[in-house]
Design an enzyme around this catalytic site. Structure first.
Site, mmCIF file in Angstrom:
data_model
loop_
_atom_site.group_PDB
_atom_site.id
_atom_site.type_symbol
_atom_site.label_atom_id
_atom_site.label_comp_id
_atom_site.label_asym_id
_atom_site.label_seq_id
_atom_site.Cartn_x
_atom_site.Cartn_y
_atom_site.Cartn_z
ATOM 1 N N SER A 1 0.848 -1.184 0.000
ATOM 2 C CA SER A 1 0.000 0.000 0.000
ATOM 3 C C SER A 1 0.884 1.235 0.000
ATOM 4 C CB SER A 1 -0.905 0.006 1.224
ATOM 5 O OG SER A 1 -0.133 0.301 2.370
ATOM 6 N N LYS A 2 0.242 2.382 -0.005
ATOM 7 C CA LYS A 2 0.930 3.678 -0.007
ATOM 8 C C LYS A 2 2.036 3.773 1.048
ATOM 9 C CE LYS A 2 -0.284 7.041 -2.892
ATOM 10 N NZ LYS A 2 0.845 7.095 -3.807
ATOM 11 N N ARG A 3 1.775 3.149 2.185
ATOM 12 C CA ARG A 3 2.750 3.205 3.274
ATOM 13 C C ARG A 3 4.145 2.779 2.842
ATOM 14 N NH1 ARG A 3 2.048 -0.943 6.573
ATOM 15 N NH2 ARG A 3 0.405 -1.794 5.261
ATOM 16 N N GLY B 1 5.690 3.355 0.167
ATOM 17 C CA GLY B 1 6.305 4.188 -0.870
ATOM 18 C C GLY B 1 5.322 4.301 -2.009
#
Ligand code: GLU
Ligand code: ZN
Length: 478
Positions: free
Chosen positions: A247-249, A251
């Site tokens: 996920s976005k976390r 990167g």
């Protein structure tokens, strides 16, 4: 039955940015098509009209273009084929494989709650399965518009031999009669997807494992239409380095962000290929022709793959080094232009500096910070300067380097190196101790391209000027 030539497809839903997972799916389909001499169909599954956007279609096309993934048919857009789904649904109704369902959302919700309470599987009860003509007419007189449901035979099991996961089976009693055409005439994914695959003559469905559970319903559509069935290969999920779903976390997850940071498409293809596939468990750096030659579904893993930006960055450094120097300079120039860097204006300088940084950069986006001092005044990093000012040997290092550089006859890397090493001998300072302050004086930073090459590019006058400027700070601050 004669073997059909390989035909695969990539059918993204254009509802958001094309992320790493979809890009990998696209790549695997492309590699498989190119490896087998087959063909690839591009299709946009845009029937979710509230969430699909033209921007997402454009972005997906840009990503595919950047990745060098080309297709042989399409792009097809499902919204342009709505009459086709309507006709086929009608045919299934006529043949008895599908039926009209008049239930309202409220009725279906109520039914669902009842089934939940009774601990029954949460599938449609099938209450519209066998409506009489009179019952249907009555519903229509009430103004209800029906959806079309597939009549899913609850007996037995659906079994596939997935090319990645092996034998997978589903209890047919848990599938339920699913909607194929909504009351507004828009087909569902479960229906439009196999209809299009059948029309195109798709032989292999390579897609993410998250879609595995939709297979029995889609196969049922194939069977009802008497179409030859494809082979399935469900690709393993992609996790972050912490083993949680990507996920976005972790990167950037949109592929374009990597292009913008200065990753090569070549690296991206190599790296994406390795998330869930390997050639021989040890080869990491592969060119695209090598990937095409080596890619087989047999070597796709069952267990999840990990997307690790640190590894991607390392791999990009490898690919940058592999580029023929002229090509590296072109990639660099193109990147600087695309990213709007002021350095792009000085083409000649970019070409001169390129060979000096080729071995050092991991992503092209590092170039400006890394080599900007060769294009204009250095930007002095406080910590680096502090390090020089705190170093008791620094004044002597700068002074003897100045003298040595003044004496250099031919201003080239070899002579400069010789002169500076001579200065080390004269002063008894170790090369690290003498070169460090000089590097910071000319670049403003502790990490910079090769010192001797940088001095060549700056020229004697500018180099001595920068060394003198830093030297003067001892008088003021030291
Ligand atoms: N539109 C589907 C998705 O993007 C494609 C599913 C498939 O490959 O069958 O999830
Ligand atoms: Zn119903």
């Amino acid at each position: 039955m004669p073997e059909r030539p390989v035909k695969v497809r990539f059918p993204p839903s254009p509802t958001g940015l094309l992320h790493v997972g979809s890009a990998r799916t696209a790549l695997y389909n492309w590699l498989y098509a190119r490896h087998t001499g087959g063909s690839l169909v591009l299709r946009f599954e845009d029937t979710d009209r509230a969430r699909s956007t033209d921007d997402a279609v454009d972005q997906a096309l840009r990503v595919l273009e950047w990745l060098g993934i080309d297709w042989d048919e399409g792009p097809i857009r499902q919204t342009e084929r709505l009459p086709v789904y309507g006709e086929i649904a009608e045919r299934l109704v006529t043949e008895g494989s599908a039926y009209r369902c008049y239930c309202t959302t409220q009725e279906l919700d109520a039914e669902r709650k009842q089934r939940q309470a009774a601990q029954l599987p949460l599938i449609y009860s099938g209450r519209c399965r066998d409506l009489t003509d009179e019952q249907r007419a009555a519903f229509e007189a009430e103004g209800r518009t029906p959806a079309v449901r597939f009549r899913f035979d609850p007996a037995g099991e659906t079994v596939i031999e997935d090319m990645v996961r092996g034998v997978v089976q589903w209890d047919n009693a848990l599938q339920g009669d699913f909607i194929i055409l909504r009351s507004d005439g828009i087909p569902t994914y479960q229906f439009a997807n196999p209809v299009d695959d059948i029309d195109a003559g798709i032989t292999h469905v390579l897609r993410g494992e998250d879609l595995l559970s939709s297979t029995p319903r889609q196969l049922a559509v194939y069977r009802a239409l008497g179409a030859p069935e494809p082979l399935f290969a469900h690709l393993p999920m992609i996790l972050g380095p912490d083993k949680k779903r990507l996920s976005k976390r972790h990167g950037a997850v949109s592929v374009e962000e990597y292009r913008d940071l200065g990753y090569l498409a070549e690296t991206m293809r190599n790296y994406l290929a390795l998330i869930g596939w390997s050639f021989d468990d040890k080869t990491t750096v592969m060119t695209t022709p090598e990937l095409v030659e080596r890619f087989t579904i047999e070597r796709v893993n069952r267990s999840p793959g990990v997307f690790d930006v640190a590894k991607l960055e390392w791999l990009n450094g490898e690919h940058l080094r592999l580029l023929e120097p002229g090509r590296f300079a072109e990639e660099l120039q193109a990147y600087l232009e695309r990213s709007g860097s002021p350095l792009a204006a000085d083409r000649e300088r970019v070409a001169e500096v390129a060979p000096v940084v080729q071995d050092k950069l991991r992503v092209l986006g590092q170039f400006e910070g890394f080599a900007g001092f060769l294009f204009g005044p250095a930007v002095y990093d406080d910590e680096a300067v502090g390090r020089v000012l705190d170093d008791p040997d620094a004044p002597r290092a700068l002074e003897s380097a100045t003298e040595a550089l003044r004496r250099v006859v031919e201003w080239d890397a070899g002579s400069i190196e010789e002169a500076l090493r001579g200065a080390c001998e004269e002063t008894g300072l170790k090369p690290r101790v003498l070169f460090g302050p000089v590097r910071i004086a000319i670049s403003g930073r502790t990490v910079a391209p090769g010192l001797f090459e940088s001095l060549v590019l700056l020229g004697r006058e500018e180099s001595l000027e920068r060394i003198a400027t830093l030297g003067r700070r001892f008088a003021v601050e030291g």
